[in-house]
Design an enzyme around this catalytic site. Structure first.
Site, mmCIF file in Angstrom:
data_model
loop_
_atom_site.group_PDB
_atom_site.id
_atom_site.type_symbol
_atom_site.label_atom_id
_atom_site.label_comp_id
_atom_site.label_asym_id
_atom_site.label_seq_id
_atom_site.Cartn_x
_atom_site.Cartn_y
_atom_site.Cartn_z
ATOM 1 C CB CYS A 40 -0.312 50.481 78.248
ATOM 2 S SG CYS A 40 -2.076 50.633 78.617
ATOM 3 C CD GLU A 63 2.301 51.160 81.426
ATOM 4 O OE1 GLU A 63 1.002 50.929 81.405
ATOM 5 O OE2 GLU A 63 3.124 50.577 81.758
ATOM 6 C CB CYS A 95 -8.506 73.377 85.179
ATOM 7 S SG CYS A 95 -8.543 71.747 85.790
ATOM 8 C CB CYS A 106 -6.128 68.040 84.498
ATOM 9 S SG CYS A 106 -5.614 69.610 83.859
ATOM 10 N NE ARG A 110 -11.041 65.529 79.032
ATOM 11 C CZ ARG A 110 -10.706 64.372 79.843
ATOM 12 N NH1 ARG A 110 -9.505 64.387 80.377
ATOM 13 N NH2 ARG A 110 -11.401 63.255 79.719
ATOM 14 C CB CYS A 169 -0.536 53.732 82.175
ATOM 15 S SG CYS A 169 -2.040 53.328 81.609
ATOM 16 N NE ARG A 362 1.912 47.671 81.380
ATOM 17 C CZ ARG A 362 0.120 47.502 80.994
ATOM 18 N NH1 ARG A 362 -0.050 46.432 80.722
ATOM 19 N NH2 ARG A 362 -0.465 48.473 81.333
HETATM 20 N N1 LIG Z 1 -9.349 53.493 83.467
HETATM 21 C C1 LIG Z 1 -7.977 53.607 83.123
HETATM 22 O O1 LIG Z 1 -7.586 54.731 83.421
HETATM 23 C C2 LIG Z 1 -7.336 52.699 82.306
HETATM 24 C C3 LIG Z 1 -5.923 52.660 82.321
HETATM 25 C C4 LIG Z 1 -5.243 51.608 81.693
HETATM 26 C C5 LIG Z 1 -5.912 50.511 81.388
HETATM 27 N N2 LIG Z 1 -7.371 50.535 81.181
HETATM 28 C C6 LIG Z 1 -8.306 49.440 80.830
HETATM 29 O O2 LIG Z 1 -8.183 48.618 82.126
HETATM 30 C C7 LIG Z 1 -8.631 46.968 81.255
HETATM 31 C C8 LIG Z 1 -7.579 46.317 82.073
HETATM 32 O O3 LIG Z 1 -6.230 46.562 81.617
HETATM 33 P P1 LIG Z 1 -4.899 45.369 81.836
HETATM 34 O O4 LIG Z 1 -3.776 46.009 81.275
HETATM 35 O O5 LIG Z 1 -4.779 45.061 83.102
HETATM 36 O O6 LIG Z 1 -5.555 44.321 80.816
HETATM 37 P P2 LIG Z 1 -4.962 42.768 80.962
HETATM 38 O O7 LIG Z 1 -5.798 42.213 79.591
HETATM 39 O O8 LIG Z 1 -3.528 42.480 81.189
HETATM 40 O O9 LIG Z 1 -6.078 42.078 81.817
HETATM 41 C C9 LIG Z 1 -7.530 41.789 81.564
HETATM 42 C C10 LIG Z 1 -7.503 40.469 82.570
HETATM 43 O O10 LIG Z 1 -8.826 40.065 82.439
HETATM 44 C C11 LIG Z 1 -9.271 39.004 82.522
HETATM 45 N N3 LIG Z 1 -10.315 38.509 82.199
HETATM 46 C C12 LIG Z 1 -11.068 38.292 80.864
HETATM 47 N N4 LIG Z 1 -12.273 37.962 80.982
HETATM 48 C C13 LIG Z 1 -12.671 37.732 82.243
HETATM 49 C C14 LIG Z 1 -13.599 36.993 82.765
HETATM 50 N N5 LIG Z 1 -14.632 36.935 82.112
HETATM 51 N N6 LIG Z 1 -13.644 37.110 84.192
HETATM 52 C C15 LIG Z 1 -12.487 37.571 85.057
HETATM 53 N N7 LIG Z 1 -11.473 37.952 84.010
HETATM 54 C C16 LIG Z 1 -11.470 38.062 83.111
HETATM 55 C C17 LIG Z 1 -7.960 38.337 81.510
HETATM 56 O O11 LIG Z 1 -7.722 37.076 81.818
HETATM 57 C C18 LIG Z 1 -6.923 39.219 81.831
HETATM 58 O O12 LIG Z 1 -6.054 38.900 82.863
HETATM 59 C C19 LIG Z 1 -8.410 46.989 79.853
HETATM 60 O O13 LIG Z 1 -9.648 47.548 79.285
HETATM 61 C C20 LIG Z 1 -7.640 48.574 79.597
HETATM 62 O O14 LIG Z 1 -8.125 49.143 78.352
HETATM 63 C C21 LIG Z 1 -8.037 51.633 81.780
HETATM 64 ZN ZN LIG Z 2 -2.076 52.678 79.299
HETATM 65 ZN ZN LIG Z 3 -6.133 71.158 85.610
#
Ligand SMILES: NC(=O)c1ccc[n+]([C@@H]2O[C@H](COP(=O)([O-])OP(=O)(O)OC[C@H]3O[C@@H](n4cnc5c(N)ncnc54)[C@H](O)[C@@H]3O)[C@@H](O)[C@H]2O)c1
Ligand SMILES: [Zn+2]
Ligand SMILES: [Zn+2]
Length: 368
Positions: A40, A63, A95, A106, A110, A169, A362
Site C-alpha cells: 500500500c 495489508e 473504549c 478506537c 493508539r 486497508c 495492487r
Molecule cells: N483514509 C484512509 O484510511 C486511507 C487508507 C488507505 C489509503 N488512503 C489514501 O487514499 C489515497 C488513495 O489511495 P490509493 O491506494 O487508491 O492510491 P492510488 O495512487 O492508487 O490512486 C490515486 C488515483 O488518483 C488519481 N488522480 C491523481 N490526480 C487526479 C486528479 N487531478 N483528478 C482525478 N484523479 C486523480 C490517480 O490517477 C490514481 O488513479 C491515498 O492518498 C492514500 O494514502 C487513505
Molecule cells: Zn494502507
Molecule cells: Zn476501542
C-alpha cells in the site's frame, strides 16, 4: 522463533529481507502466519521518510491476511486455525469511541501503536537482542507476526487469503467511505475522484448502496475502465477543469455525495465544489502531504455543503470487515481486477516500483 521479514533499515533505501526473532504472543496477543499481504501507499510513504512520525528500523506492511497459529493468555475470540485479516485500525469494543456508533477510531492502543510498540510498550520483534519496532501495529511484510486480538478480524475460511488481504486497508477504506461515512442513499448521484484501490472501492460502495449515478474521475483511461467494471455509470478524465466537467454531467447544483481518493488537496477542493448545494456531502479519504491544507471557499459551506473525513472507511474492523468479506463471497463485490501482481517477499521492493509506475492496482505478496 526465527522469521524472515522485510526491514526498513534506512529511509529512502530498499527494504532488506532479513532473519529476525519473533517472541511468543503475550496476554491478549495472537501469533499469525501470514498468507498474503498487499503493498500500500502508506508503506511506501513510511519507507521514503516523508512521514514525519516515521521510524526505523521497522518491519513494514499492514495489508495482511493469514491464519492464527497460537493465541496468548486471555485471548477470547480467536483460536488456532482461524483465518484473519489484520487491522491497523483496531476495535477493542470497550473504549468510548468503540461504544459510539459515530466513529471507528478506537483509542485503546493508539499511543503505543503510533510509537511502534505493542500495547504493553514492548516489541516482539528483535535482531541479535536489539528490539525492532512494529509498523501500524501490523508488520505484515513477514512470514509471521504477533498482534493484539483487538486488531484482527476473523473472516470466513472460504475467503481466499490472497484476495482477503485487500480488505485490510484500501478496499475497506473505499467501500466504507460510501457505506459508513457518507451512508449513500438509494437513487442518489455520486462522484468519486480517484480510481486507485480506495476510489474503486468507493465506486463499488456507492453501487452497493443503490446509487443511481456514479461518476468516476481519474487521469488514467485504464483505471476508468476498471471503475466502469465496479459500477461507475459515467467516467471523466480529471484535471484543473474537473468541477466544470462534473457539473456538466450531474447538473449545475452538484452531486449528492462526492468522494476524494487521490491524496491531492486540489482534488479535495474539487470534491467540495462538486457537492450539491443544499445537502451535498464531500468525503475525504486521501492522505495529503505534510503541511498541505485544503482550501474551501466558505460560501460553499454556507450554502449547504458538508465536508467529512474518513479513516479506514469508518469501519469498525472486527465487526465490519467479516461482513464485507461475506458480501464479496456472495458475489456482490468483484475483487479479482484489483490484484494485478503476485510477488514473493523477496520481491517486496518491486511492489513499490510497480506502485510508483501506477502499474496495476495492487501487488500482493504471497507467502505460500
Ligand atoms: N483514509 C484512509 O484510511 C486511507 C487508507 C488507505 C489509503 N488512503 C489514501 O487514499 C489515497 C488513495 O489511495 P490509493 O491506494 O487508491 O492510491 P492510488 O495512487 O492508487 O490512486 C490515486 C488515483 O488518483 C488519481 N488522480 C491523481 N490526480 C487526479 C486528479 N487531478 N483528478 C482525478 N484523479 C486523480 C490517480 O490517477 C490514481 O488513479 C491515498 O492518498 C492514500 O494514502 C487513505
Ligand atoms: Zn494502507
Ligand atoms: Zn476501542
Amino acid at each position: 522463533m526465527k522469521i524472515r521479514a522485510a526491514v526498513l533499515e534506512r529511509f529512502g533505501e530498499p527494504l532488506e529481507v532479513q532473519e529476525l526473532e519473533l517472541a511468543e504472543p503475550r496476554v491478549g496477543e495472537v501469533l499469525v502466519r501470514l498468507a498474503a499481504c498487499g503493498v500500500c501507499h502508506t508503506d511506501l510513504f513510511a519507507a521514503s521518510g516523508a512521514d514525519p512520525s516515521g521510524y526505523s528500523p521497522t518491519v513494514l506492511g499492514h495489508e495482511g491476511a493469514g491464519v492464527v497459529e497460537a493465541a496468548g493468555e486471555e485471548v477470547r475470540d480467536l483460536s488456532e486455525g482461524d483465518h484473519v485479516v489484520t487491522l491497523f485500525s483496531p476495535q477493542c469494543r470497550e473504549c468510548e469511541h468503540c461504544r459510539d456508533p459515530r466513529t471507528n477510531l478506537c483509542t485503546a492502543i493508539r499511543g503505543q501503536q503510533g510509537l511502534g510498540y505493542l500495547p504493553d510498550g514492548t516489541t516482539r520483534l528483535s535482531r541479535d537482542g536489539e528490539p525492532i519496532r512494529h509498523f501500524m501495529g501490523c508488520s505484515t511484510f513477514a512470514e509471521y507476526t504477533v498482534m493484539p486480538e483487538i486488531a484482527l478480524a476473523k473472516v470466513s475460511p472460504d475467503a481466499p487469503l490472497d484476495r482477503a488481504c485487500l480488505f485490510a486497508c484500501g478496499l475497506s477504506t473505499g467501500l466504507g467511505a460510501a457505506m459508513n461515512t457518507a451512508n449513500v442513499q438509494p437513487g442518489s448521484t455520486c462522484v468519486v475522484f480517484g480510481a486507485g484501490m480506495v476510489g474503486l472501492g468507493a465506486v463499488a460502495g456507492c453501487r452497493l448502496q443503490g446509487a443511481e449515478r456514479i461518476v468516476c474521475v481519474d487521469l488514467s483511461e485504464d483505471r476508468l475502465e476498471l471503475a466502469r467494471g465496479q459500477g461507475a455509470t459515467d467516467t471523466l478524465v480529471g484535471g484543473p477543469e474537473g468541477v466544470e466537467r462534473v457539473l456538466e454531467l450531474v447538473g449545475p447544483l452538484g452531486a449528492d455525495y462526492t468522494f476524494e481518493a487521490t491524496g491531492n488537496v486540489a482534488v479535495m477542493r474539487q470534491a467540495v465544489e462538486s457537492a450539491r448545494m443544499g445537502w451535498g456531502l464531500a468525503t475525504m479519504c486521501g492522505v495529503a502531504g505534510k503541511g498541505e491544507v485544503l482550501e474551501v471557499v466558505p460560501r460553499f459551506l454556507i450554502t449547504g455543503r458538508r465536508v467529512a473525513g474518513s479513516s479506514f472507511g469508518g469501519c469498525k474492523g472486527r465487526d465490519q470487515v467479516p461482513q464485507l468479506v461475506q458480501r464479496w463471497l456472495a458475489g456482490e463485490i468483484d475483487v479479482e481486477p484489483f490484484v494485478s501482481h503476485k510477488l514473493t517477499l523477496d520481491d517486496v521492493n518491486r511492489g513499490f516500483e510497480l506502485m510508483e509506475a501506477q502499474d496495476g492496482i495492487r501487488s500482493v505478496i504471497d507467502f505460500a
